[in-house]
Design an enzyme around this catalytic site. Structure first.
Site, mmCIF file in Angstrom:
data_model
loop_
_atom_site.group_PDB
_atom_site.id
_atom_site.type_symbol
_atom_site.label_atom_id
_atom_site.label_comp_id
_atom_site.label_asym_id
_atom_site.label_seq_id
_atom_site.Cartn_x
_atom_site.Cartn_y
_atom_site.Cartn_z
ATOM 1 N N VAL A 153 12.207 48.158 -46.634
ATOM 2 C CA VAL A 153 13.336 49.207 -46.407
ATOM 3 C C VAL A 153 13.347 50.079 -45.811
ATOM 4 C CG1 VAL A 153 14.527 47.530 -48.443
ATOM 5 C CG2 VAL A 153 13.222 50.190 -49.455
ATOM 6 N N TYR A 154 12.736 51.682 -46.025
ATOM 7 C CA TYR A 154 12.148 52.750 -45.548
ATOM 8 C C TYR A 154 12.455 52.420 -44.409
ATOM 9 C CZ TYR A 154 11.314 57.636 -45.227
ATOM 10 O OH TYR A 154 10.970 58.719 -45.358
ATOM 11 N N ALA A 155 11.240 51.551 -43.890
ATOM 12 C CA ALA A 155 10.436 51.873 -42.119
ATOM 13 C C ALA A 155 12.264 51.412 -41.467
ATOM 14 C CB ALA A 155 10.177 50.857 -42.819
#
Length: 251
Positions: A153-155
């Site tokens: 989700v961060y990437a």
């Protein structure tokens, strides 16, 4: 005279970590910095530290997930100082979770504090940046570039930020606005906590960095931000600058 004399800078997530390091580096070059953060106590403390060098600097307490309020952040700074020269979209909250276990709430947190906040703050700041021929500094991550496990989700949000940065660089170049990205690797509070909790893993990662160390939030990452906010970088736009000791060498 400093490189950023009287430039008005907004830094999200500026109460500590990389955001705080950039704020300190910028006020030492003459900038007036408005830090934006959810943590009121840390934000007030950082503002007092900045004001010892730059008395006009200030703190705005805000939740970047409150999308309807993002425009008010920009408006408040513009009304207080009469202009905006630099927007730094640094803040980003996210949960480490595998793709298989990712929930909608996980996606909402990462995109809400990362991509959406970056997008809407850029949109709100555009009229003011047109007037000053200003700069936008956004943030990428090695997690997105290398595809680190449990960082889906961060990437995803970070790579979305890279995409919109390149589009903005193409659309806003005609206005004299530069839009760039920093990809940092630094000893933030989170990394320091990780080093204490998993010292062997920390050392193993550090030893793979070509320059042999994690960056300093002020003297390494902050100085790159100063460069991108200054007149020295006015022929650079749409670029991802990896301030990570050579960990990822873009081609």
């Amino acid at each position: 005279m400093g490189k950023l004399d009287e430039k008005v800078v907004i830094i999200t997530g500026g109460a500590g970590g990389i955001g705080g390091g950039m704020a300190k580096a910028m006020v030492k070059e003459g900038a007036i910095v408005a830090i934006v953060d959810l943590n009121e106590e840390a934000g007030e403390a950082m503002a007092k530290e900045l004001q010892e060098i730059s008395p006009k600097s200030s703190f705005i307490q805000a939740n970047l997930m409150d999308r309807d309020n993002l425009g008010n952040i920009v408006k408040t700074v513009a009304e207080k100082y009469g202009k905006i020269d630099v927007l730094v979209n640094n803040a980003h909250a996210s949960k480490q979770v595998s793709i298989e276990e990712t929930t909608q709430a996980d996606l909402d947190l990462s995109f809400g504090t990362g991509f959406y906040a970056t997008f809407y703050l850029m949109q709100a700041a555009l009229p003011y940046l047109k007037e000053t021929k200003g700069n936008v500094i956004n943030f990428a991550s090695g997690a997105g570039l290398a595809g680190h496990e449990t960082q889906g989700v961060y990437a995803a949000a970070k790579e979305a930020i890279r995409g919109i940065t390149r589009v903005a660089a193409n659309e806003w170049g005609r206005f004299g606005i530069n839009v760039n990205i920093i990809g940092p690797l630094a000893n933030s509070q989170g990394v320091e906590a990780w080093a204490k909790a998993q010292p062997e893993y920390y050392e193993a990662v550090k030893n793979k960095i070509p320059l042999g160390r994690f960056g300093d939030v002020e003297n390494d990452i902050g100085r790159v931000a100063v460069f991108l906010a200054s007149e020295d970088s006015q022929y650079i736009t749409g670029q991802t600058i990896m301030a990570d000791g050579g960990s990822i060498m873009l081609r």
